[in-house]
Design a protein around this motif. Sequence first.
Motif, PDB file in Angstrom:
ATOM      1  N   ASP A 163       0.857  -1.185   0.000  1.00 35.67           N
ATOM      2  CA  ASP A 163       0.000   0.000   0.000  1.00 35.67           C
ATOM      3  C   ASP A 163       0.890   1.231   0.000  1.00 35.67           C
ATOM      4  N   ALA A 164       1.299   1.649  -1.172  1.00 35.54           N
ATOM      5  CA  ALA A 164       2.213   2.776  -1.304  1.00 35.54           C
ATOM      6  C   ALA A 164       2.146   3.301  -2.728  1.00 35.54           C
ATOM      7  N   SER A 165       2.686   4.482  -2.917  1.00 42.13           N
ATOM      8  CA  SER A 165       2.811   5.046  -4.258  1.00 42.13           C
ATOM      9  C   SER A 165       4.199   4.746  -4.797  1.00 42.13           C
ATOM     10  N   LEU A 166       4.387   4.977  -6.092  1.00 42.31           N
ATOM     11  CA  LEU A 166       5.714   4.806  -6.667  1.00 42.31           C
ATOM     12  C   LEU A 166       6.716   5.738  -6.004  1.00 42.31           C
ATOM     13  N   ALA A 167       6.301   6.970  -5.737  1.00 43.46           N
ATOM     14  CA  ALA A 167       7.205   7.934  -5.105  1.00 43.46           C
ATOM     15  C   ALA A 167       7.640   7.457  -3.725  1.00 43.46           C
ATOM     16  N   LEU A 201      13.897   3.307  -1.428  1.00 43.23           N
ATOM     17  CA  LEU A 201      15.017   2.564  -1.989  1.00 43.23           C
ATOM     18  C   LEU A 201      16.233   3.442  -2.263  1.00 43.23           C
ATOM     19  N   LEU A 202      16.007   4.719  -2.571  1.00 45.60           N
ATOM     20  CA  LEU A 202      17.128   5.623  -2.825  1.00 45.60           C
ATOM     21  C   LEU A 202      17.667   6.260  -1.544  1.00 45.60           C
ATOM     22  N   ASP A 203      16.971   6.068  -0.448  1.00 47.22           N
ATOM     23  CA  ASP A 203      17.439   6.562   0.853  1.00 47.22           C
ATOM     24  C   ASP A 203      18.367   5.501   1.440  1.00 47.22           C
ATOM     25  N   LYS A 255       7.778  -2.987   4.753  1.00 46.60           N
ATOM     26  CA  LYS A 255       6.380  -2.552   4.841  1.00 46.60           C
ATOM     27  C   LYS A 255       6.166  -1.594   6.010  1.00 46.60           C
ATOM     28  N   GLN A 256       6.837  -1.846   7.113  1.00 46.19           N
ATOM     29  CA  GLN A 256       6.722  -0.954   8.268  1.00 46.19           C
ATOM     30  C   GLN A 256       7.451   0.356   8.022  1.00 46.19           C
ATOM     31  N   GLN A 257       8.592   0.294   7.371  1.00 45.49           N
ATOM     32  CA  GLN A 257       9.380   1.489   7.079  1.00 45.49           C
ATOM     33  C   GLN A 257       8.611   2.458   6.176  1.00 45.49           C
ATOM     34  N   LYS A 315       8.315  10.466   6.391  1.00 46.60           N
ATOM     35  CA  LYS A 315       9.192  10.938   5.318  1.00 46.60           C
ATOM     36  C   LYS A 315       8.985  10.162   4.024  1.00 46.60           C
ATOM     37  N   TYR A 316       8.430   8.950   4.113  1.00 47.68           N
ATOM     38  CA  TYR A 316       8.109   8.193   2.908  1.00 47.68           C
ATOM     39  C   TYR A 316       6.627   8.311   2.566  1.00 47.68           C
TER      40      TYR A 316
END
Length: 212
Positions: A54-58, A64-66, A194-196, A201-202
């Motif tokens: 349950d997330a957006s691409l952003a 992943l880039l963090d 999933k928790q992160q 910030k995400y």
Amino acid sequence: MQKFILLLVITGISFSATAQTKWKQIAEEEQIRIFSSAVPESKIKAIKVDCVVDASLAQMVSLLLDVEAGTQWVYKTKSCTLVKRVSPTDLYYHSEISLPWPLDNRDFVAHLVARQDPATKTVTIDGPVVAGMVPKKKNVVRVSDSKGRWVLTPLAGKVRIEYMLHTDPGGYLPAWAVNAFAAEGPMETFKSMKQQLKLPKYRNASLTFITN
């Protein structure tokens, strides 16, 4: 030892999956499915993880880039340090993975690159391991052969993640042991991921180079 065998197999690093790859499911928990497949001329099997979040691409790309936050969710990551940022979608990082005594820790340097298909909106993140950039450390085995890929596909307010990896951890780790416990590191990492993703910030992430 089984809890530590495949600690490093989750950090994304350049892999070309072929249509001929025959994947066999080896684990499933919390709608996270893990598969393995034989790889020609290698005793180590490839791994694929498939799940929907349950997330957006952003949100996913931001996570992943963090790379320096990898110690918070990538299983048994001792350190993860940004080495060089070429652009918002192109960076180099160094990571060290903890293994139990008497095994030596593993580390690697990866070149992480994110791309989005303008037509399908699918995001692909590759990060081939590279030589040099960070000096080798005593009693730490440098991983020099690892190929992986994240494929993020948008689905009506969610994202399907396909993560594929084939890695040779180098040094002394018998192939049978690596293959026997191949699911554990990825499964624990994806649960933590999933928790992160729920962190502010995400959750509120917006990226100029990603179209949701």
